[in-house]
Write a protein that holds these residues in place. Structure first.
Motif, PDB file in Angstrom:
ATOM      1  N   UNK A 162      -0.146   3.725   5.051  1.00  0.00           N
ATOM      2  CA  UNK A 162      -0.484   2.317   5.217  1.00  0.00           C
ATOM      3  C   UNK A 162      -1.558   2.078   6.289  1.00  0.00           C
ATOM      4  N   UNK A 163      -1.976   3.131   6.965  1.00  0.00           N
ATOM      5  CA  UNK A 163      -2.949   2.957   8.038  1.00  0.00           C
ATOM      6  C   UNK A 163      -4.358   2.811   7.469  1.00  0.00           C
ATOM      7  N   UNK A 164      -5.056   1.795   7.915  1.00  0.00           N
ATOM      8  CA  UNK A 164      -6.411   1.515   7.438  1.00  0.00           C
ATOM      9  C   UNK A 164      -7.333   2.705   7.683  1.00  0.00           C
ATOM     10  N   UNK A 165      -7.147   3.375   8.799  1.00  0.00           N
ATOM     11  CA  UNK A 165      -7.992   4.531   9.106  1.00  0.00           C
ATOM     12  C   UNK A 165      -7.854   5.605   8.035  1.00  0.00           C
ATOM     13  N   UNK A 166      -6.637   5.898   7.622  1.00  0.00           N
ATOM     14  CA  UNK A 166      -6.409   6.900   6.572  1.00  0.00           C
ATOM     15  C   UNK A 166      -7.000   6.445   5.241  1.00  0.00           C
ATOM     16  N   UNK A 167      -6.842   5.168   4.916  1.00  0.00           N
ATOM     17  CA  UNK A 167      -7.385   4.649   3.665  1.00  0.00           C
ATOM     18  C   UNK A 167      -8.906   4.778   3.626  1.00  0.00           C
ATOM     19  N   UNK A 168      -9.549   4.468   4.747  1.00  0.00           N
ATOM     20  CA  UNK A 168     -11.012   4.523   4.791  1.00  0.00           C
ATOM     21  C   UNK A 168     -11.520   5.962   4.778  1.00  0.00           C
ATOM     22  N   UNK A 169     -10.779   6.865   5.389  1.00  0.00           N
ATOM     23  CA  UNK A 169     -11.150   8.292   5.321  1.00  0.00           C
ATOM     24  C   UNK A 169     -11.055   8.770   3.874  1.00  0.00           C
ATOM     25  N   UNK A 170     -10.013   8.350   3.168  1.00  0.00           N
ATOM     26  CA  UNK A 170      -9.856   8.732   1.756  1.00  0.00           C
ATOM     27  C   UNK A 170     -11.034   8.214   0.924  1.00  0.00           C
ATOM     28  N   UNK A 185       8.992   0.558   7.680  1.00  0.00           N
ATOM     29  CA  UNK A 185       7.719   1.288   7.593  1.00  0.00           C
ATOM     30  C   UNK A 185       6.587   0.462   8.191  1.00  0.00           C
ATOM     31  N   UNK A 186       6.592  -0.837   7.919  1.00  0.00           N
ATOM     32  CA  UNK A 186       5.546  -1.721   8.438  1.00  0.00           C
ATOM     33  C   UNK A 186       5.617  -1.809   9.964  1.00  0.00           C
ATOM     34  N   UNK A 187       6.828  -1.918  10.493  1.00  0.00           N
ATOM     35  CA  UNK A 187       6.981  -1.979  11.954  1.00  0.00           C
ATOM     36  C   UNK A 187       6.525  -0.677  12.608  1.00  0.00           C
ATOM     37  N   UNK A 247       2.098   2.047  15.588  1.00  0.00           N
ATOM     38  CA  UNK A 247       1.019   3.043  15.654  1.00  0.00           C
ATOM     39  C   UNK A 247      -0.317   2.370  15.965  1.00  0.00           C
ATOM     40  N   UNK A 248      -0.542   1.194  15.407  1.00  0.00           N
ATOM     41  CA  UNK A 248      -1.778   0.459  15.688  1.00  0.00           C
ATOM     42  C   UNK A 248      -1.788  -0.023  17.133  1.00  0.00           C
ATOM     43  N   UNK A 249      -0.664  -0.521  17.608  1.00  0.00           N
ATOM     44  CA  UNK A 249      -0.569  -0.955  19.005  1.00  0.00           C
ATOM     45  C   UNK A 249      -0.836   0.231  19.930  1.00  0.00           C
ATOM     46  N   UNK A 250      -0.288   1.395  19.591  1.00  0.00           N
ATOM     47  CA  UNK A 250      -0.524   2.598  20.401  1.00  0.00           C
ATOM     48  C   UNK A 250      -1.999   2.993  20.372  1.00  0.00           C
ATOM     49  N   UNK A 251      -2.635   2.868  19.210  1.00  0.00           N
ATOM     50  CA  UNK A 251      -4.064   3.172  19.096  1.00  0.00           C
ATOM     51  C   UNK A 251      -4.884   2.231  19.971  1.00  0.00           C
ATOM     52  N   UNK A 252      -4.572   0.947  19.918  1.00  0.00           N
ATOM     53  CA  UNK A 252      -5.281  -0.034  20.747  1.00  0.00           C
ATOM     54  C   UNK A 252      -5.095   0.292  22.222  1.00  0.00           C
ATOM     55  N   UNK A 265       1.340  -2.336   3.850  1.00  0.00           N
ATOM     56  CA  UNK A 265       0.218  -3.012   4.501  1.00  0.00           C
ATOM     57  C   UNK A 265       0.423  -4.531   4.485  1.00  0.00           C
ATOM     58  N   UNK A 266       0.912  -5.057   3.380  1.00  0.00           N
ATOM     59  CA  UNK A 266       1.196  -6.492   3.292  1.00  0.00           C
ATOM     60  C   UNK A 266       2.256  -6.888   4.319  1.00  0.00           C
ATOM     61  N   UNK A 267       3.301  -6.102   4.425  1.00  0.00           N
ATOM     62  CA  UNK A 267       4.360  -6.407   5.393  1.00  0.00           C
ATOM     63  C   UNK A 267       3.854  -6.261   6.827  1.00  0.00           C
ATOM     64  N   UNK A 268       2.875  -5.378   7.030  1.00  0.00           N
ATOM     65  CA  UNK A 268       2.299  -5.212   8.368  1.00  0.00           C
ATOM     66  C   UNK A 268       1.610  -6.488   8.837  1.00  0.00           C
ATOM     67  N   UNK A 269       1.059  -7.252   7.904  1.00  0.00           N
ATOM     68  CA  UNK A 269       0.429  -8.518   8.278  1.00  0.00           C
ATOM     69  C   UNK A 269       1.470  -9.410   8.944  1.00  0.00           C
ATOM     70  N   UNK A 270       2.637  -9.508   8.351  1.00  0.00           N
ATOM     71  CA  UNK A 270       3.719 -10.303   8.930  1.00  0.00           C
ATOM     72  C   UNK A 270       4.156  -9.718  10.272  1.00  0.00           C
ATOM     73  N   UNK A 271       4.335  -8.418  10.312  1.00  0.00           N
ATOM     74  CA  UNK A 271       4.769  -7.750  11.540  1.00  0.00           C
ATOM     75  C   UNK A 271       3.783  -7.998  12.686  1.00  0.00           C
TER      76      UNK A 271
END
Length: 178
Positions: A44-52, A104-106, A111-116, A153-159
């Motif tokens: 669900x990570x945008x970084x992985x999706x864009x690498x793909x 999974x979304x949480x 992981x995104x918060x940790x990246x930031x 990814x959709x649920x991550x928006x809410x999270x």
């Protein structure tokens, strides 16, 4: 933000493809009957999706050359509203059968918060940008995300929205001070 992520994805893809035999290895099926690119598309990570996406474009006969340029060009034009609506309907259909994957979304949001945090950026400023990115990306047909990844990814928006709220923002500010 997307431009920054596209540059990073193209750098990672370039590194991956620099290894001898990497193009063939990326497409080989593993014991799970998935290629390395397909595995990235289950994330669900945008970084992985864009690498793909970068790896797929780099392997395309019509897209030889600078990966960063091709990736940027690929994401310059928005997908048609019909394609986006088809992705949305597909996920909404799945959501009728099964609840969105909150855990999974949480986890992915953390992981995104940790990246930031690792980039020493202001979480309260950056997280709304990530939320906006995910609000667009979960239904973007230009990525090859699996249905489950798109649901997460959709649920991550809410999270992420919840973390950006007053109570969540206070918790994030406290976490950032630690």
């Amino acid at each position: 933000m997307l431009d920054e992520l596209l540059i990073r994805a193209s750098e990672v893809a370039t590194k991956i493809l620099a290894a001898p035999g990497s193009a063939a290895r990326l497409r080989q099926l593993g014991p799970d009957d998935m290629s390395e690119i397909q595995r990235l598309e289950t994330s669900p990570l945008a970084t992985d999706q864009l690498i793909a996406v970068a790896l797929r474009l780099a392997g395309s006969r019509t897209m030889r050359g600078n990966i960063a340029d091709h990736l940027s060009t690929y994401f310059e034009n928005q997908s048609s509203s019909i394609e986006i609506e088809a992705e949305r309907r597909s996920i909404w259909q799945m959501n009728r059968v099964e609840a969105l994957p909150r855990d999974e979304a949480d986890k992915a949001t953390r992981a995104i918060v940790a990246l930031i945090s690792s980039q020493q950026r202001d979480i309260l400023e950056e997280l709304p940008r990530w939320t906006s990115l995910y609000a667009d990306l979960w239904c973007d047909p230009r990525i090859g995300a699996s249905g489950q990844a798109r649901r997460t990814m959709l649920m991550m928006v809410t999270s992420m929205h919840e973390l950006c709220s007053a109570d969540g923002g206070a918790a994030l500010a406290n976490q950032a001070r630690m």
